[in-house]
Design a protein around this motif. Structure first.
Motif, PDB file in Angstrom:
ATOM      1  N   GLY A  11      14.041  -2.495  -0.475  1.00 56.22           N
ATOM      2  CA  GLY A  11      14.233  -3.507   0.578  1.00 56.22           C
ATOM      3  C   GLY A  11      14.109  -2.886   1.946  1.00 56.22           C
ATOM      4  N   LEU A  12      12.874  -2.861   2.466  1.00 57.00           N
ATOM      5  CA  LEU A  12      12.636  -2.163   3.728  1.00 57.00           C
ATOM      6  C   LEU A  12      12.655  -3.075   4.952  1.00 57.00           C
ATOM      7  CD1 LEU A  12       9.945   0.484   2.699  1.00 57.00           C
ATOM      8  CD2 LEU A  12      12.331   0.900   3.321  1.00 57.00           C
ATOM      9  N   ALA A  13      13.669  -3.938   5.043  1.00 58.42           N
ATOM     10  CA  ALA A  13      13.881  -4.640   6.319  1.00 58.42           C
ATOM     11  C   ALA A  13      14.522  -3.613   7.260  1.00 58.42           C
ATOM     12  CB  ALA A  13      14.782  -5.842   6.095  1.00 58.42           C
ATOM     13  N   VAL A  14      14.860  -4.014   8.472  1.00 61.99           N
ATOM     14  CA  VAL A  14      15.289  -3.008   9.466  1.00 61.99           C
ATOM     15  C   VAL A  14      16.486  -2.186   8.997  1.00 61.99           C
ATOM     16  CG1 VAL A  14      15.817  -2.657  11.900  1.00 61.99           C
ATOM     17  CG2 VAL A  14      14.558  -4.664  11.205  1.00 61.99           C
ATOM     18  N   MET A  15      17.510  -2.868   8.435  1.00 65.43           N
ATOM     19  CA  MET A  15      18.698  -2.122   7.972  1.00 65.43           C
ATOM     20  C   MET A  15      18.305  -1.097   6.908  1.00 65.43           C
ATOM     21  SD  MET A  15      21.778  -2.831   9.206  1.00 65.43           S
ATOM     22  CE  MET A  15      23.067  -2.666   7.978  1.00 65.43           C
ATOM     23  N   GLU A  42       3.210   1.108   5.553  1.00 61.57           N
ATOM     24  CA  GLU A  42       3.380   1.231   7.019  1.00 61.57           C
ATOM     25  C   GLU A  42       4.567   2.126   7.355  1.00 61.57           C
ATOM     26  OE1 GLU A  42       3.634  -2.760   8.662  1.00 61.57           O
ATOM     27  OE2 GLU A  42       1.730  -3.193   7.643  1.00 61.57           O
ATOM     28  N   PHE A  43       5.645   1.935   6.604  1.00 59.84           N
ATOM     29  CA  PHE A  43       6.863   2.712   6.863  1.00 59.84           C
ATOM     30  C   PHE A  43       6.603   4.209   6.646  1.00 59.84           C
ATOM     31  CE2 PHE A  43      10.911   4.499   5.113  1.00 59.84           C
ATOM     32  CZ  PHE A  43      11.657   4.435   6.275  1.00 59.84           C
ATOM     33  N   ILE A  44       5.934   4.526   5.544  1.00 63.19           N
ATOM     34  CA  ILE A  44       5.654   5.943   5.243  1.00 63.19           C
ATOM     35  C   ILE A  44       4.714   6.521   6.306  1.00 63.19           C
ATOM     36  CG2 ILE A  44       4.541   7.514   3.557  1.00 63.19           C
ATOM     37  CD1 ILE A  44       7.214   6.493   2.517  1.00 63.19           C
ATOM     38  N   ALA A  45       3.703   5.725   6.686  1.00 64.91           N
ATOM     39  CA  ALA A  45       2.730   6.206   7.677  1.00 64.91           C
ATOM     40  C   ALA A  45       3.404   6.453   9.027  1.00 64.91           C
ATOM     41  CB  ALA A  45       1.608   5.185   7.816  1.00 64.91           C
ATOM     42  N   HIS A  47       6.291   7.632   9.543  1.00 64.09           N
ATOM     43  CA  HIS A  47       7.214   8.772   9.532  1.00 64.09           C
ATOM     44  C   HIS A  47       6.620   9.972   8.805  1.00 64.09           C
ATOM     45  CE1 HIS A  47      10.291   6.203  11.242  1.00 64.09           C
ATOM     46  NE2 HIS A  47       9.921   5.281  10.360  1.00 64.09           N
ATOM     47  N   PRO A  48       5.544  10.522   9.360  1.00 66.12           N
ATOM     48  CA  PRO A  48       4.918  11.666   8.685  1.00 66.12           C
ATOM     49  C   PRO A  48       5.856  12.881   8.713  1.00 66.12           C
ATOM     50  CG  PRO A  48       3.968  11.334  10.867  1.00 66.12           C
ATOM     51  CD  PRO A  48       4.901  10.191  10.637  1.00 66.12           C
ATOM     52  N   GLY A  49       5.722  13.717   7.689  1.00 69.92           N
ATOM     53  CA  GLY A  49       6.502  14.963   7.672  1.00 69.92           C
ATOM     54  C   GLY A  49       7.922  14.791   7.163  1.00 69.92           C
ATOM     55  N   LYS A  50       8.312  13.550   6.883  1.00 72.41           N
ATOM     56  CA  LYS A  50       9.685  13.361   6.382  1.00 72.41           C
ATOM     57  C   LYS A  50       9.681  13.372   4.859  1.00 72.41           C
ATOM     58  CE  LYS A  50      11.682  10.808  10.251  1.00 72.41           C
ATOM     59  NZ  LYS A  50      12.178  11.964  10.987  1.00 72.41           N
ATOM     60  N   LYS A  51      10.830  13.692   4.296  1.00 71.50           N
ATOM     61  CA  LYS A  51      10.936  13.777   2.831  1.00 71.50           C
ATOM     62  C   LYS A  51      11.070  12.370   2.246  1.00 71.50           C
ATOM     63  CE  LYS A  51      14.510  16.470   3.340  1.00 71.50           C
ATOM     64  NZ  LYS A  51      14.492  16.349   4.796  1.00 71.50           N
ATOM     65  N   LEU A  52       9.980  11.611   2.340  1.00 72.61           N
ATOM     66  CA  LEU A  52       9.983  10.228   1.876  1.00 72.61           C
ATOM     67  C   LEU A  52       8.901  10.021   0.819  1.00 72.61           C
ATOM     68  CD1 LEU A  52      10.220   8.421   5.355  1.00 72.61           C
ATOM     69  CD2 LEU A  52      12.078   8.813   3.734  1.00 72.61           C
ATOM     70  N   VAL A  53       9.217   9.242  -0.200  1.00 74.48           N
ATOM     71  CA  VAL A  53       8.243   8.916  -1.233  1.00 74.48           C
ATOM     72  C   VAL A  53       8.089   7.399  -1.251  1.00 74.48           C
ATOM     73  CG1 VAL A  53       7.738   8.992  -3.727  1.00 74.48           C
ATOM     74  CG2 VAL A  53       8.934  10.916  -2.622  1.00 74.48           C
ATOM     75  N   GLY A  54       6.886   6.928  -1.001  1.00 72.29           N
ATOM     76  CA  GLY A  54       6.657   5.473  -1.015  1.00 72.29           C
ATOM     77  C   GLY A  54       6.105   5.063  -2.367  1.00 72.29           C
ATOM     78  N   ALA A  55       6.829   4.236  -3.094  1.00 69.80           N
ATOM     79  CA  ALA A  55       6.369   3.831  -4.429  1.00 69.80           C
ATOM     80  C   ALA A  55       5.712   2.459  -4.361  1.00 69.80           C
ATOM     81  CB  ALA A  55       7.544   3.822  -5.400  1.00 69.80           C
ATOM     82  N   LYS A  56       4.611   2.330  -5.108  1.00 71.81           N
ATOM     83  CA  LYS A  56       3.886   1.053  -5.083  1.00 71.81           C
ATOM     84  C   LYS A  56       4.429   0.097  -6.131  1.00 71.81           C
ATOM     85  CE  LYS A  56      -0.488   2.512  -3.073  1.00 71.81           C
ATOM     86  NZ  LYS A  56      -0.060   3.890  -2.737  1.00 71.81           N
ATOM     87  N   THR A  57       4.971   0.675  -7.227  1.00 68.91           N
ATOM     88  CA  THR A  57       5.550  -0.182  -8.269  1.00 68.91           C
ATOM     89  C   THR A  57       6.986   0.259  -8.508  1.00 68.91           C
ATOM     90  OG1 THR A  57       4.972   1.327 -10.055  1.00 68.91           O
ATOM     91  CG2 THR A  57       3.305  -0.332  -9.454  1.00 68.91           C
ATOM     92  N   LEU A  58       7.744  -0.649  -9.108  1.00 74.03           N
ATOM     93  CA  LEU A  58       9.141  -0.336  -9.405  1.00 74.03           C
ATOM     94  C   LEU A  58       9.235   0.796 -10.430  1.00 74.03           C
ATOM     95  CD1 LEU A  58      11.577  -1.556  -8.086  1.00 74.03           C
ATOM     96  CD2 LEU A  58      11.748  -3.216  -9.931  1.00 74.03           C
ATOM     97  N   GLU A  59       8.284   0.811 -11.380  1.00 77.08           N
ATOM     98  CA  GLU A  59       8.248   1.856 -12.410  1.00 77.08           C
ATOM     99  C   GLU A  59       8.090   3.228 -11.742  1.00 77.08           C
ATOM    100  OE1 GLU A  59       6.595  -0.907 -12.501  1.00 77.08           O
ATOM    101  OE2 GLU A  59       7.090  -1.878 -14.400  1.00 77.08           O
ATOM    102  N   GLU A  60       7.118   3.294 -10.854  1.00 73.98           N
ATOM    103  CA  GLU A  60       6.840   4.543 -10.126  1.00 73.98           C
ATOM    104  C   GLU A  60       8.083   4.965  -9.328  1.00 73.98           C
ATOM    105  OE1 GLU A  60       4.062   5.309  -6.418  1.00 73.98           O
ATOM    106  OE2 GLU A  60       3.024   4.068  -7.892  1.00 73.98           O
TER     107      GLU A  60
END
Ligand code: 6PG
Length: 480
Positions: A11-15, A42-45, A47-60
């Protein structure tokens, strides 16, 4: 980046976004998932260089997390009744087949505590763990450090503790998070926090309303609020009210506050608090007045029509400014104490009923930072319960008793003046009504008992006989 993430958020709303950035900034790797994949991208793009993983599916997403998985859901909950299911339930249902025993789901939204209890029991039966956590502090709090009120089993809290404590606001080095209690206790305490928030906001608005009737400009009012923010009324809500009053509209040059329509919105937590207070027979008249003030404010058309039909005085406040400011200060401070006394009474009553083992002093302590009601005087509340965990009512704590006794004369003078001038002060006056009722050795309920016995033989106790003995009078027949 490591193989697996420490924490996941859906849930990537502002909060949600801000919480992710907060967790990441404390050294954790975070996986994120959003129903609309482009939001994740968009969120991942961004914040480059941060320890973030953007998943496209819930399984992933689920597969990217280390075990036991810790997944926080930040989607809006709307369910309040037993049969209702909402977006939080939908996400939970999608997660269940993908999770393994001992994995943890955290609901960080403003969910109704009974819904949290239902989800807790449902997931426990499936070998999964659930935490209903109230998170307060708005967008800024989520990013820099909110106040967190998690419920659920103590063993689950132990797993979450390092993450929660590192992301929470800190006051005197103490994180603004504790394990509140089992089941729905966390979301329950957050709900009362919000009720108290409603009370605080309305009381500040009533102060503003009186200042306005006395002819103070928004800049003068802002100066008063800014000054109060240096003293015993110091709080985030006083601070932002001062700042809001200073703000000018670039288009018209007028104060923005004066351009805002006087119709208050609300999303429900205040109303839930009222319902719960009624169920538990606890008086929360200040919060009640605050919720009702929002409701009446929203009926703008009716008020405009009534304003030309129902009469009242034209407000004329001629008190010298310094005297007025002092009186409003005292009314605000005293009413605020009453409001917290009521809210804490409700928490205490419900905590005992549910056997949650709540610690009011520690709850007040985690409200000192991060959350919307953060305020200096919460230190005093923490102390009050530290000194006497069995305190029957906050108003009886030596410090608060002293404040109330010192403020009560100004408070009643201010309320009477406002009433004589036709300025609505529902929360100031409800608080004073509570104070005067609570301190009355004798209330007129003797006549009320007589009425009940008269029409329904409901019986009454007598002042001259032992308590617990009930009497009935043969009242005369009434001829109408
Ligand atoms: C908080 C706030 C927040 C709440 C709204 C107020 O503690 O951060 O209480 O949780 O959603 O800001 O809600 P209303 O829309 O009912 O005023």
């Amino acid at each position: 980046m490591s193989n697996k993430s420490d924490f996941g958020l859906i849930g990537l709303a502002v909060m949600g976004q801000n919480l992710v950035l907060n967790v990441e900034s404390r050294g954790f790797q975070v996986s994120v998932f959003n129903r609309t994949v482009s939001v994740t991208e968009e969120f991942i793009a961004k914040h480059p260089g941060k320890k973030l993983v953007g998943a496209k599916t819930l399984e992933e997403f689920v597969q990217s997390l280390s075990r036991p998985r810790k997944i926080q859901i930040m989607v809006k909950s709307t369910a309040v009744r037993d049969h209702e299911r909402d977006a939080v339930d939908a996400v939970i249902e999608q997660l269940i087949p993908l999770l393994e025993e001992g994995d943890i789901i955290i609901d960080g939204g403003n969910s109704f505590y009974q819904t949290t209890e239902r989800r807790d029991a449902y997931l426990a039966a499936k070998g999964l763990r659930f935490i209903g956590a109230g998170v307060s502090g708005g967008e800024e709090g989520a990013r820099k450090g909110p106040s967190i009120m998690p419920g659920g089993p103590p063993s689950t809290w132990e797993v979450m503790k390092p993450i929660f404590e590192s992301i929470a606001a800190k006051v005197d080095g103490e994180p603004c998070v504790i394990h509140i209690g089992p089941g729905g206790a966390g979301h329950y305490v957050k709900m009362i926090h919000n009720g108290i928030e409603y009370g605080d906001m309305q009381l500040i608005c009533e102060a503003y309303s009186i200042f306005k009737a006395a002819g103070l400009s928004t800049d003068e009012m802002a100066a008063v609020f800014n000054e109060w923010n240096q003293g015993d009324l110091q709080s985030y809500l006083i601070q932002i009210s001062g700042k809001a009053l200073e703000q000018r509209d670039p288009e018209t040059g007028k104060p923005v506050v004066e351009l805002i329509m006087d119709k208050a919105g609300q999303k429900g937590t205040g109303q839930w608090t009222l319902l719960n207070a009624a169920e538990n027979a606890v008086v929360i008249s200040t919060i009640n007045a605050a919720v009702e003030a929002r409701i009446l404010s929203s009926q703008k058309k009716q008020r405009v029509a009534a304003s030309t039909q129902l009469q009242g005085p034209k407000a004329q406040l001629s008190l010298p400014k310094a005297e007025l400011v002092q009186k409003v200060h005292d009314a605000l401070y005293a009413s605020k104490i009453v409001s917290y006394a009521q809210g804490l009474d409700l928490i205490k009553t419900m905590g005992e009923k549910k056997n949650w083992g709540l610690d009011l002093g520690r709850i007040a302590a985690i409200w000192r930072g991060g959350c919307i009601i953060r305020a200096r005087f919460l230190n005093r509340i923490t102390e009050a319960y530290r000194n006497n965990p069995q305190l029957a009512n906050l108003m009886l704590d030596p410090f608060f008793k002293g404040v109330l006794n010192g403020a009560q004369q100004n408070w009643r003078e201010l309320v009477s003046t406002a009433m004589l001038q036709g300025i609505a002060v529902p929360a100031f006056s409800a608080s004073l009504g509570y104070y005067d009722s609570y301190r009355s050795e004798r209330l007129p309920a003797n006549l009320l008992q007589a009425q009940r016995d008269f029409f329904g033989a409901h019986t009454y106790e007598r002042t001259d006989k032992p308590e617990g003995e009930f009497f009935h009078t043969q009242w005369p027949e009434v001829i109408e």
